[in-house]
Design a protein around this motif. Structure first.
Motif, PDB file in Angstrom:
ATOM      1  N   TYR A   1       0.840  -1.202   0.000  1.00 17.36           N
ATOM      2  CA  TYR A   1       0.000   0.000   0.000  1.00 17.36           C
ATOM      3  C   TYR A   1       0.872   1.248   0.000  1.00 17.36           C
ATOM      4  CZ  TYR A   1      -3.975  -2.983   1.064  1.00 17.36           C
ATOM      5  OH  TYR A   1      -4.931  -3.942   1.001  1.00 17.36           O
ATOM      6  N   HIS A   2       1.974   1.157   0.742  1.00 16.22           N
ATOM      7  CA  HIS A   2       2.831   2.330   0.879  1.00 16.22           C
ATOM      8  C   HIS A   2       4.209   1.888   1.369  1.00 16.22           C
ATOM      9  CE1 HIS A   2       3.588   6.606   1.307  1.00 16.22           C
ATOM     10  NE2 HIS A   2       4.120   6.372   2.487  1.00 16.22           N
ATOM     11  N   ILE A   3       5.237   2.568   0.901  1.00 16.31           N
ATOM     12  CA  ILE A   3       6.595   2.367   1.410  1.00 16.31           C
ATOM     13  C   ILE A   3       7.127   3.729   1.816  1.00 16.31           C
ATOM     14  CG2 ILE A   3       8.964   1.691   0.872  1.00 16.31           C
ATOM     15  CD1 ILE A   3       7.873  -0.434  -0.974  1.00 16.31           C
ATOM     16  N   GLU A   4       7.720   3.782   2.981  1.00 13.49           N
ATOM     17  CA  GLU A   4       8.226   5.042   3.524  1.00 13.49           C
ATOM     18  C   GLU A   4       9.671   4.873   3.956  1.00 13.49           C
ATOM     19  OE1 GLU A   4       7.945   8.858   4.075  1.00 13.49           O
ATOM     20  OE2 GLU A   4       6.059   7.784   3.732  1.00 13.49           O
ATOM     21  N   GLY A   5      10.485   5.922   3.762  1.00 12.84           N
ATOM     22  CA  GLY A   5      11.816   5.961   4.342  1.00 12.84           C
ATOM     23  C   GLY A   5      12.938   5.374   3.516  1.00 12.84           C
ATOM     24  N   ARG A   6      12.792   5.314   2.231  1.00  9.97           N
ATOM     25  CA  ARG A   6      13.838   4.699   1.401  1.00  9.97           C
ATOM     26  C   ARG A   6      15.201   5.377   1.539  1.00  9.97           C
ATOM     27  NH1 ARG A   6      12.658   0.207  -1.500  1.00  9.97           N
ATOM     28  NH2 ARG A   6      10.570   0.084  -2.344  1.00  9.97           N
ATOM     29  N   GLN A   7      15.245   6.604   1.992  1.00 11.44           N
ATOM     30  CA  GLN A   7      16.513   7.325   2.118  1.00 11.44           C
ATOM     31  C   GLN A   7      16.977   7.442   3.570  1.00 11.44           C
ATOM     32  OE1 GLN A   7      18.045   7.992  -0.702  1.00 11.44           O
ATOM     33  NE2 GLN A   7      16.253   7.258  -1.808  1.00 11.44           N
ATOM     34  N   SER A   8      16.375   6.699   4.471  1.00 12.90           N
ATOM     35  CA  SER A   8      16.730   6.833   5.887  1.00 12.90           C
ATOM     36  C   SER A   8      17.189   5.496   6.443  1.00 12.90           C
ATOM     37  CB  SER A   8      15.522   7.341   6.679  1.00 12.90           C
ATOM     38  OG  SER A   8      14.522   6.333   6.742  1.00 12.90           O
ATOM     39  N   GLY A   9      17.422   5.450   7.734  1.00 13.26           N
ATOM     40  CA  GLY A   9      17.838   4.218   8.396  1.00 13.26           C
ATOM     41  C   GLY A   9      16.672   3.364   8.844  1.00 13.26           C
ATOM     42  N   TRP A  10      15.476   3.643   8.307  1.00 15.17           N
ATOM     43  CA  TRP A  10      14.285   2.874   8.664  1.00 15.17           C
ATOM     44  C   TRP A  10      13.348   2.875   7.469  1.00 15.17           C
ATOM     45  CZ3 TRP A  10      10.342   4.804  12.884  1.00 15.17           C
ATOM     46  CH2 TRP A  10       9.291   3.898  13.002  1.00 15.17           C
ATOM     47  N   ILE A  11      13.142   1.718   6.878  1.00 16.84           N
ATOM     48  CA  ILE A  11      12.208   1.588   5.769  1.00 16.84           C
ATOM     49  C   ILE A  11      10.984   0.837   6.278  1.00 16.84           C
ATOM     50  CG2 ILE A  11      11.791   0.662   3.458  1.00 16.84           C
ATOM     51  CD1 ILE A  11      14.809   0.908   2.949  1.00 16.84           C
ATOM     52  N   CYS A  12       9.826   1.400   6.027  1.00 12.37           N
ATOM     53  CA  CYS A  12       8.562   0.805   6.457  1.00 12.37           C
ATOM     54  C   CYS A  12       7.773   0.396   5.230  1.00 12.37           C
ATOM     55  CB  CYS A  12       7.790   1.816   7.298  1.00 12.37           C
ATOM     56  SG  CYS A  12       6.230   1.180   7.933  1.00 12.37           S
ATOM     57  N   LEU A  13       7.467  -0.907   5.138  1.00 14.32           N
ATOM     58  CA  LEU A  13       6.693  -1.438   4.019  1.00 14.32           C
ATOM     59  C   LEU A  13       5.315  -1.834   4.541  1.00 14.32           C
ATOM     60  CD1 LEU A  13       9.812  -2.950   3.869  1.00 14.32           C
ATOM     61  CD2 LEU A  13       8.940  -3.161   1.563  1.00 14.32           C
ATOM     62  N   ASP A  14       4.282  -1.182   4.048  1.00 13.76           N
ATOM     63  CA  ASP A  14       2.915  -1.413   4.505  1.00 13.76           C
ATOM     64  C   ASP A  14       2.191  -2.304   3.507  1.00 13.76           C
ATOM     65  OD1 ASP A  14       0.281  -1.340   5.328  1.00 13.76           O
ATOM     66  OD2 ASP A  14       0.145   0.842   5.369  1.00 13.76           O
ATOM     67  N   PHE A  15       1.913  -3.527   3.923  1.00 12.04           N
ATOM     68  CA  PHE A  15       1.159  -4.465   3.101  1.00 12.04           C
ATOM     69  C   PHE A  15      -0.253  -4.663   3.650  1.00 12.04           C
ATOM     70  CE2 PHE A  15       5.375  -5.314   1.572  1.00 12.04           C
ATOM     71  CZ  PHE A  15       5.172  -5.650   0.243  1.00 12.04           C
ATOM     72  N   GLY A  16      -0.747  -3.652   4.350  1.00 11.27           N
ATOM     73  CA  GLY A  16      -2.102  -3.720   4.899  1.00 11.27           C
ATOM     74  C   GLY A  16      -2.144  -4.481   6.200  1.00 11.27           C
TER      75      GLY A  16
ATOM     76  N   HIS B   1      18.130   0.154  10.587  1.00 14.38           N
ATOM     77  CA  HIS B   1      19.540   0.156  10.937  1.00 14.38           C
ATOM     78  C   HIS B   1      19.587  -0.044  12.457  1.00 14.38           C
ATOM     79  CE1 HIS B   1      23.694   1.447  11.359  1.00 14.38           C
ATOM     80  NE2 HIS B   1      23.803   1.258  10.057  1.00 14.38           N
ATOM     81  N   LYS B   2      20.642  -0.647  12.970  1.00 10.72           N
ATOM     82  CA  LYS B   2      20.722  -1.000  14.386  1.00 10.72           C
ATOM     83  C   LYS B   2      20.427   0.184  15.311  1.00 10.72           C
ATOM     84  CE  LYS B   2      24.727  -1.852  16.240  1.00 10.72           C
ATOM     85  NZ  LYS B   2      26.003  -2.468  16.628  1.00 10.72           N
ATOM     86  N   GLU B   3      20.996   1.334  15.031  1.00 10.08           N
ATOM     87  CA  GLU B   3      20.801   2.497  15.900  1.00 10.08           C
ATOM     88  C   GLU B   3      19.350   2.962  15.899  1.00 10.08           C
ATOM     89  OE1 GLU B   3      23.393   2.350  13.703  1.00 10.08           O
ATOM     90  OE2 GLU B   3      24.959   1.982  15.190  1.00 10.08           O
ATOM     91  N   GLN B   4      18.725   2.945  14.732  1.00 12.41           N
ATOM     92  CA  GLN B   4      17.319   3.353  14.638  1.00 12.41           C
ATOM     93  C   GLN B   4      16.425   2.375  15.399  1.00 12.41           C
ATOM     94  OE1 GLN B   4      16.805   6.239  13.795  1.00 12.41           O
ATOM     95  NE2 GLN B   4      16.888   6.646  11.622  1.00 12.41           N
ATOM     96  N   ARG B   5      16.730   1.096  15.281  1.00  8.85           N
ATOM     97  CA  ARG B   5      15.910   0.093  15.980  1.00  8.85           C
ATOM     98  C   ARG B   5      16.028   0.261  17.485  1.00  8.85           C
ATOM     99  NH1 ARG B   5      15.521  -6.292  14.524  1.00  8.85           N
ATOM    100  NH2 ARG B   5      14.096  -6.883  16.202  1.00  8.85           N
ATOM    101  N   GLN B   6      17.244   0.511  17.971  1.00  4.41           N
ATOM    102  CA  GLN B   6      17.423   0.726  19.407  1.00  4.41           C
ATOM    103  C   GLN B   6      16.708   1.985  19.874  1.00  4.41           C
ATOM    104  OE1 GLN B   6      21.690   0.690  19.721  1.00  4.41           O
ATOM    105  NE2 GLN B   6      21.780  -1.532  19.968  1.00  4.41           N
ATOM    106  N   TYR B   7      16.712   3.015  19.041  1.00  2.00           N
ATOM    107  CA  TYR B   7      16.075   4.272  19.410  1.00  2.00           C
ATOM    108  C   TYR B   7      14.549   4.132  19.507  1.00  2.00           C
ATOM    109  CZ  TYR B   7      14.598   9.127  19.247  1.00  2.00           C
ATOM    110  OH  TYR B   7      13.999  10.329  19.527  1.00  2.00           O
ATOM    111  N   PHE B   8      13.929   3.514  18.505  1.00  5.94           N
ATOM    112  CA  PHE B   8      12.472   3.441  18.470  1.00  5.94           C
ATOM    113  C   PHE B   8      11.893   2.307  19.318  1.00  5.94           C
ATOM    114  CE2 PHE B   8      13.268   6.028  14.714  1.00  5.94           C
ATOM    115  CZ  PHE B   8      12.375   7.057  14.955  1.00  5.94           C
ATOM    116  N   GLN B   9      12.635   1.242  19.534  1.00  6.14           N
ATOM    117  CA  GLN B   9      12.245   0.145  20.424  1.00  6.14           C
ATOM    118  C   GLN B   9      10.803  -0.338  20.211  1.00  6.14           C
ATOM    119  OE1 GLN B   9      13.226   0.853  24.531  1.00  6.14           O
ATOM    120  NE2 GLN B   9      15.138   1.871  24.002  1.00  6.14           N
ATOM    121  N   LEU B  10      10.479  -0.691  18.981  1.00  6.13           N
ATOM    122  CA  LEU B  10       9.122  -1.144  18.688  1.00  6.13           C
ATOM    123  C   LEU B  10       8.735  -2.389  19.477  1.00  6.13           C
ATOM    124  CD1 LEU B  10       8.647  -0.638  14.841  1.00  6.13           C
ATOM    125  CD2 LEU B  10       7.967   0.854  16.725  1.00  6.13           C
ATOM    126  N   GLU B  11       9.701  -3.269  19.727  1.00  2.00           N
ATOM    127  CA  GLU B  11       9.387  -4.465  20.512  1.00  2.00           C
ATOM    128  C   GLU B  11       8.909  -4.094  21.915  1.00  2.00           C
ATOM    129  OE1 GLU B  11      12.897  -5.947  17.909  1.00  2.00           O
ATOM    130  OE2 GLU B  11      12.269  -4.072  18.802  1.00  2.00           O
TER     131      GLU B  11
END
Length: 117
Positions: free
Chosen positions: A67-82, A90-100
């Motif tokens: 449906y949408h892809i966001e962030g192709r130029q950043s350290g976090w790409i989000c692919l929305d398949f509904g 990227h490791k640093e972005q994942r640690q920062y946002f802590q989605l888990e």
């Protein structure tokens, strides 16, 4: 194709490109955003792009369009398949946002089982 099938394809595609620390969180009972989040880490911006491209390619090959892809130029790409939203970090972005941690009430699926199916 149901959301479980999308998850399996995405996890296998991420694993094939050496994605690290692949996690799947079932959020169906917590949110209307999606049924699942798939989270994967890449070691460089090049690998993050390769992971996202491979996931997109494998799902398109299986007949699923995003449906949408966001962030192709950043350290976090989000692919929305509904029903499934795939986060490639990227490791640093994942640690920062802590989605888990944010979605810790969700159901954590065993990725080894998904890879062996």
């Amino acid at each position: 194709m149901n959301s479980s099938d999308i998850v399996k394809i995405a996890v296998k595609a991420a694993d094939s490109k050496k994605g690290r620390d692949i996690r799947v969180i079932g959020i169906r009972d917590l949110s209307v955003l999606a049924d699942y989040f798939v989270i994967v880490t890449g070691d460089s911006n090049t690998q993050i792009k390769a992971l996202a491209d491979e996931i997109e390619f494998k799902l398109k090959e299986a007949g699923e369009e995003y449906y949408h892809i966001e962030g192709r130029q950043s350290g976090w790409i989000c692919l929305d398949f509904g029903s499934v939203v795939i986060h490639v970090f990227h490791k640093e972005q994942r640690q920062y946002f802590q989605l888990e941690r944010l979605w810790s009430d969700g159901e954590m699926l065993d990725t080894e089982t998904l890879l062996s199916d």
